[in-house]
Design an enzyme around this catalytic site. Structure first.
Site, PDB file in Angstrom:
ATOM      1  N   GLN A 142       0.829  -1.211   0.000  1.00 58.57           N
ATOM      2  CA  GLN A 142       0.000   0.000   0.000  1.00 58.57           C
ATOM      3  C   GLN A 142       0.863   1.260   0.000  1.00 58.57           C
ATOM      4  OE1 GLN A 142      -3.481   0.300  -0.132  1.00 58.57           O
ATOM      5  NE2 GLN A 142      -3.393  -1.886  -0.637  1.00 58.57           N
ATOM      6  N   HIS A 233      17.058   0.099  -6.803  1.00 64.05           N
ATOM      7  CA  HIS A 233      15.723  -0.157  -6.256  1.00 64.05           C
ATOM      8  C   HIS A 233      15.324  -1.621  -6.432  1.00 64.05           C
ATOM      9  CE1 HIS A 233      14.286   0.324 -10.471  1.00 64.05           C
ATOM     10  NE2 HIS A 233      13.309  -0.456 -10.070  1.00 64.05           N
TER      11      HIS A 233
END
Length: 645
Positions: A142, A233
């Site tokens: 989320q 990342h």
């Protein structure tokens, strides 16, 4: 009952259907066909051997009951059965095996517990496995709702408000579309439900490790905040995925849906970031006489590693969704309108649905690779052309880049004074939060507002910069130039470039304003087709209609004479931190002189902002221009003035 009812009973052959359940008086033929199973456990995964046999009878495959009883095949096994398993069970002929596989596939798809429907503005109504929904409904996933997909581009394109959250769901969906298409088209590949589920999860979770403002964090902030650290990342996504699974207790849920731990977790992480270094070192290259570096899947399924993050040629579903957010191309398009183009308002010409139609796996050497039809080669060039347009017009927008540069400056000044609580009560800065996933989960684009609205005196400088961003008091764009391919700037030169520009005092005049290195920002940008200097389509293989099993290579000159000659370029942009008109005017002259000194291309407005400088460089004079006599006069005047000085 009246006549029509009796007619229906007269046409029914075989055993009469069982009586309807309560509340189910009106029953479709599909419900009647599934009736024997309806009395069993509602979830097919909970069926025992006899309930599986009831299912086989209801599908006209009752002759297989003995095999299933003898091998004690329960419902939990059904989603993972492949054609190779059926061969081992000595189920023949081929038609029976294929019919059984089709029934099992529909069983998995039609179960109310299997797929959940999401309404996506780009891909329409998409179905996601409930395990993916469990992953989505975690704080770690989320978090992606609060990270802009295009970073600072949102300050340039008001429609670019989409986030990593919806992008990741789109990639998970497209990953399933591709692997499912391969599964149905080539059952001999042995793709099972575990493979399909793992590929979906990898697509869903591939961007979990992005920091605030997406690529700004790992491309600008981290290299300056931690220059000795090679932060990526993708690796952070692996760490966040591990944290997501462990902190939410999803290990048992993974097992419940048939995944094998740790093998399948390794496979998912390898798809996101490649072979894990420690695992690759432990891999015994002598196994099977191969140097296969992956542990999640064997070399027989090498093609699965080309779907989410294709290290071979850059053609993967991440780019499809990445485009599709880039819109709509020519038809119903490749998913399109695939998100970015949709939000940016940029046309996209790549049709991913055609790629899905023609994708298949071919053997090349001793490995199996993802291929497509020869006639789709132009479609792939369109994809990379769209990619280049997106970078040129949006991702590397000159104002968007300077906004990200200013935000980065603010973050660097704020970094020592930011405290983010992590595991065991420890506190981290923005640059060190990547070492603790509890802290990193809390680090999103919201850090911008946290700094902007802070009253901490230690954040005053950072606050001032972010306030300028909000009020559009930006550093001034000076110009853009291109070096020759043999004179490109190397990374170890980047820090010296502002001083180099400041030392390029215009030759033909003494500027009223003296500029210093700290007044300049030099942004070096690399644009390519995804593989630096190389043509990525050269790494793709194609098959022909006459022999779909044979993979071939298609050269660029076999496609079109209008395709690019080069596939990479370096772009250099210069900005000035001083914003008054006189300083900006002087900075432009410095920039033109610097381009001349370094033998870079002439700035587009060079003849306007520095008409006394540009004629001094012979290669900058257009001999075929109608104004060439005028340029000759300017050249003479410039040389005279230079001599007088």
């Amino acid at each position: 009952m009246d006549g029509p009812g009796r007619a229906k009973r007269a046409r029914y052959r075989g055993s009469p259907p069982p009586p309807p359940r309560d509340g189910d008086v009106y029953r479709t033929p599909e419900k009647r066909a599934a009736a024997p199973v309806a009395a069993a456990a509602a979830d097919p995964r909970e069926w025992d051997v006899e309930e599986v046999c009831m299912f086989l009878r209801s599908r006209g495959l009752g002759e297989l009951q003995g095999v299933f009883r003898e091998n004690k095949i329960k419902g939990s096994v059904l989603p993972h059965l492949t054609e190779s398993h059926l061969k081992e069970l000595q189920i023949s002929p081929v038609g029976t095996r294929l019919e059984l596989l089709l029934c099992l596939q529909k069983l998995c798809q039609n179960s109310s517990d299997i797929m959940k429907v999401f309404n996506d503005p780009i891909h329409g109504h998409i179905e996601l496995h409930p395990l993916l929904v469990c992953i989505i409904d975690t704080p770690q996933f989320q978090r992606l709702r609060y990270i802009k997909q295009l970073g600072g581009s949102y300050y340039i394109f008001p429609g670019a408000s989409h986030n990593r959250f919806e992008h990741s769901i789109g990639v998970g969906h497209l990953a399933r579309c591709l692997v499912q298409a391969l599964h149905e088209r080539q059952p001999e590949l042995g793709i099972d439900q575990r493979d399909i589920l793992c590929v979906q999860i990898a697509g869903l979770c591939h961007d979990l490790g992005h920091g605030p403002f997406s690529h700004m964090f790992d491309g600008r902030f981290m290299p300056l905040a931690c220059p000795k650290r090679k932060f990526k990342h993708e690796l952070a996504s692996v760490d966040m995925f591990d944290h997501l699974i462990s902190s939410n207790g999803l290990e048992e849920v993974l097992k419940e849906y048939g995944l094998c731990l740790p093998e399948d977790l390794i496979f998912i992480k390898e798809q996101i970031a490649g072979p894990q270094s420690s695992e690759a070192e432990q891999f015994d290259s002598s196994q099977n006489g191969s140097s296969w570096p992956y542990r999640g899947r064997t070399e027989e399924k090498s093609f699965l590693y080309e779907i989410v993050a294709n290290k071979k040629n850059g053609i993967d579903v991440d780019k499809w969704d990445y485009f599709a957010r880039y819109p709509l191309g020519i038809t119903v398009e490749f998913v399109r309108i695939l998100r970015d183009c949709h939000h940016l308002g940029i046309q996209n010409n790549f049709d991913y649905k055609r790629f899905l139609k023609f994708a298949r796996v071919c053997e090349i050497g001793n490995k199996k690779h993802l291929c497509t039809r020869d006639k789709e080669v132009g479609n792939l060039y369109d994809m990379f052309h769209t990619r280049n347009c997106l970078h040129r017009r949006a991702y590397q927008h000159k104002v968007g880049n300077i906004i990200e540069t200013m935000i980065t400056d603010a973050f660097l000044k704020a970094d020592p004074h930011i405290r983010i609580e992590g595991a065991d009560g420890n506190h981290y800065t923005m640059s060190t939060a990547v070492d603790d996933m509890v802290a990193y989960t809390k680090l999103t684009d919201n850090i911008f507002l946290q700094i902007l609205y802070s009253s901490d005196p230690n954040l005053s400088e950072a606050r001032e910069i972010l306030h300028k961003v909000q009020c559009r008091q930006l550093y001034k764009y000076i110009g853009q130039t291109f070096p020759n391919s043999d004179a490109r700037i190397k990374p170890d030169e980047y820090d010296k470039l502002p001083a180099d520009v400041a030392n390029s005092i215009p030759q033909t005049s003494s500027p009223d304003i003296e500029l210093n290195p700290e007044d300049f920002i030099v942004d070096v940008i690399h644009m390519d087709y995804g593989m630096k200097e190389l043509n990525p389509v050269n790494n793709m293989r194609f098959y022909c209609k006459s022999d779909p099993t044979k993979a071939i290579k298609i050269q660029k000159d076999q496609v079109s004479q209008l395709l690019p000659e080069k596939f990479a370029e370096q772009v250099i942009r210069v900005y000035c931190k001083r914003t008054d008109d006189k300083s900006v005017e002087a900075a432009k002259r410095y920039f033109v002189q610097w381009c001349m000194n370094r033998d870079f291309s002439k700035p587009q407005d060079g003849d306007v902002v520095a008409p006394d400088i540009t004629p001094l460089k012979a290669s900058w004079i257009d001999r075929e221009d109608d104004d060439s006599p005028r340029q000759a006069v300017l050249l003479q005047k410039s040389r005279t003035k230079l001599f007088e000085n």
